[in-house]
Design a protein around this motif. Structure first.
Motif, short mmCIF file in Angstrom:
data_model
loop_
_atom_site.label_atom_id
_atom_site.label_comp_id
_atom_site.label_asym_id
_atom_site.label_seq_id
_atom_site.Cartn_x
_atom_site.Cartn_y
_atom_site.Cartn_z
N GLN A 110 6.96 -26.09 -0.77
CA GLN A 110 6.26 -25.89 -2.04
C GLN A 110 5.17 -26.94 -2.14
O GLN A 110 5.45 -28.14 -2.04
CB GLN A 110 7.23 -26.02 -3.21
CG GLN A 110 6.59 -25.89 -4.57
CD GLN A 110 5.99 -24.51 -4.82
OE1 GLN A 110 6.54 -23.51 -4.37
NE2 GLN A 110 4.88 -24.47 -5.53
N MET A 111 3.95 -26.49 -2.32
CA MET A 111 2.80 -27.40 -2.36
C MET A 111 2.18 -27.34 -3.74
O MET A 111 1.65 -26.30 -4.14
CB MET A 111 1.79 -27.00 -1.29
CG MET A 111 2.39 -26.95 0.12
SD MET A 111 1.18 -26.51 1.38
CE MET A 111 0.89 -24.80 0.97
N ASP A 112 2.28 -28.42 -4.47
CA ASP A 112 1.72 -28.52 -5.82
C ASP A 112 0.60 -29.54 -5.84
O ASP A 112 0.44 -30.33 -4.92
CB ASP A 112 2.82 -28.92 -6.81
CG ASP A 112 3.94 -27.90 -6.88
OD1 ASP A 112 5.12 -28.31 -6.97
OD2 ASP A 112 3.66 -26.68 -6.85
N SER A 113 -0.15 -29.52 -6.92
CA SER A 113 -1.27 -30.46 -7.10
C SER A 113 -2.14 -30.49 -5.86
O SER A 113 -2.47 -31.56 -5.32
CB SER A 113 -0.74 -31.86 -7.42
OG SER A 113 0.06 -31.85 -8.58
N LEU A 114 -2.54 -29.33 -5.42
CA LEU A 114 -3.28 -29.21 -4.17
C LEU A 114 -4.60 -29.96 -4.22
O LEU A 114 -5.26 -30.05 -5.27
CB LEU A 114 -3.54 -27.75 -3.85
CG LEU A 114 -2.32 -26.94 -3.41
CD1 LEU A 114 -2.63 -25.45 -3.43
CD2 LEU A 114 -1.84 -27.37 -2.04
N LYS A 115 -4.98 -30.50 -3.06
CA LYS A 115 -6.24 -31.20 -2.90
C LYS A 115 -7.04 -30.54 -1.77
O LYS A 115 -6.45 -29.93 -0.87
CB LYS A 115 -5.99 -32.66 -2.55
CG LYS A 115 -5.17 -33.43 -3.57
CD LYS A 115 -4.93 -34.86 -3.10
CE LYS A 115 -4.13 -35.64 -4.13
NZ LYS A 115 -3.89 -37.04 -3.69
N PRO A 116 -8.34 -30.70 -1.79
CA PRO A 116 -9.14 -30.12 -0.69
C PRO A 116 -8.69 -30.60 0.68
O PRO A 116 -8.74 -29.84 1.66
CB PRO A 116 -10.57 -30.59 -1.02
CG PRO A 116 -10.57 -30.78 -2.49
CD PRO A 116 -9.20 -31.29 -2.83
N GLU A 117 -8.23 -31.83 0.75
CA GLU A 117 -7.78 -32.38 2.04
C GLU A 117 -6.47 -31.78 2.53
O GLU A 117 -6.03 -32.08 3.64
CB GLU A 117 -7.67 -33.90 1.98
CG GLU A 117 -6.87 -34.44 0.82
CD GLU A 117 -7.76 -34.85 -0.36
OE1 GLU A 117 -8.71 -34.09 -0.68
OE2 GLU A 117 -7.46 -35.90 -0.97
N ASP A 118 -5.84 -30.93 1.71
CA ASP A 118 -4.66 -30.21 2.18
C ASP A 118 -5.04 -28.99 3.02
O ASP A 118 -4.18 -28.35 3.62
CB ASP A 118 -3.81 -29.75 1.00
CG ASP A 118 -3.20 -30.89 0.22
OD1 ASP A 118 -3.13 -30.80 -1.02
OD2 ASP A 118 -2.81 -31.90 0.85
N THR A 119 -6.33 -28.68 3.05
CA THR A 119 -6.79 -27.55 3.85
C THR A 119 -6.50 -27.78 5.32
O THR A 119 -6.92 -28.79 5.90
CB THR A 119 -8.30 -27.34 3.64
OG1 THR A 119 -8.53 -26.98 2.27
CG2 THR A 119 -8.83 -26.24 4.55
N ALA A 120 -5.77 -26.85 5.91
CA ALA A 120 -5.36 -26.99 7.31
C ALA A 120 -4.58 -25.75 7.73
O ALA A 120 -4.19 -24.92 6.90
CB ALA A 120 -4.49 -28.23 7.51
#
Length: 123
Positions: free
Chosen positions: A81-91
């Motif tokens: 579960q990925m919350d509070s996503l940031k642009p740097e989570d792009t992968a």
């Protein structure tokens, strides 16, 4: 052992996405399941790991407090579960498993079985 990933896709900054990884072809208990990610031009990094059938987990500093790894033994499935996503989570995100203990950081070479990967894009 086969791993089939699902989920991911596009998300907004501050939003949430979830990933699933279904395990088949092996005894589920005793496996260590890891989530890894790799962004273009960057090394593959461990995101989170858990011991199947146990409650031990570890997270990377960049996702601690935002991502949660969990499992459903009845479905032989591990989730991220990925919350509070940031642009740097792009992968590209991969699940991986092997019969081993938990260590941190996880080394991709220690995991012999990998999912096909699923893209996560945050904008």
């Amino acid at each position: 052992v086969q791993l089939v990933e699902s989920g991911g896709g596009s998300g907004q900054v501050g939003g949430s996405l979830s990933l699933s990884c279904a395990v088949s072809g092996a005894g589920y208990r005793g496996l260590c399941m890891g989530w890894f990610r790799q962004a273009p031009g960057k090394k593959r990094e461990g995101v989170a790991v858990t011991l199947i059938g146990g409650d031990s987990t570890s997270y990377g500093d960049s996702v601690k407090g935002r991502f949660t790894i969990s499992q459903d033994g009845n479905k032989n499935t591990v989730y991220l579960q990925m919350d509070s996503l940031k642009p740097e989570d792009t992968a590209m995100y991969y699940c991986a498993t092997d019969w081993r203990g938990i260590d941190w950081p996880p080394h991709s070479g220690d995991y012999g079985y990998w999912g096909q990967g699923t893209q996560v894009t945050v904008s």
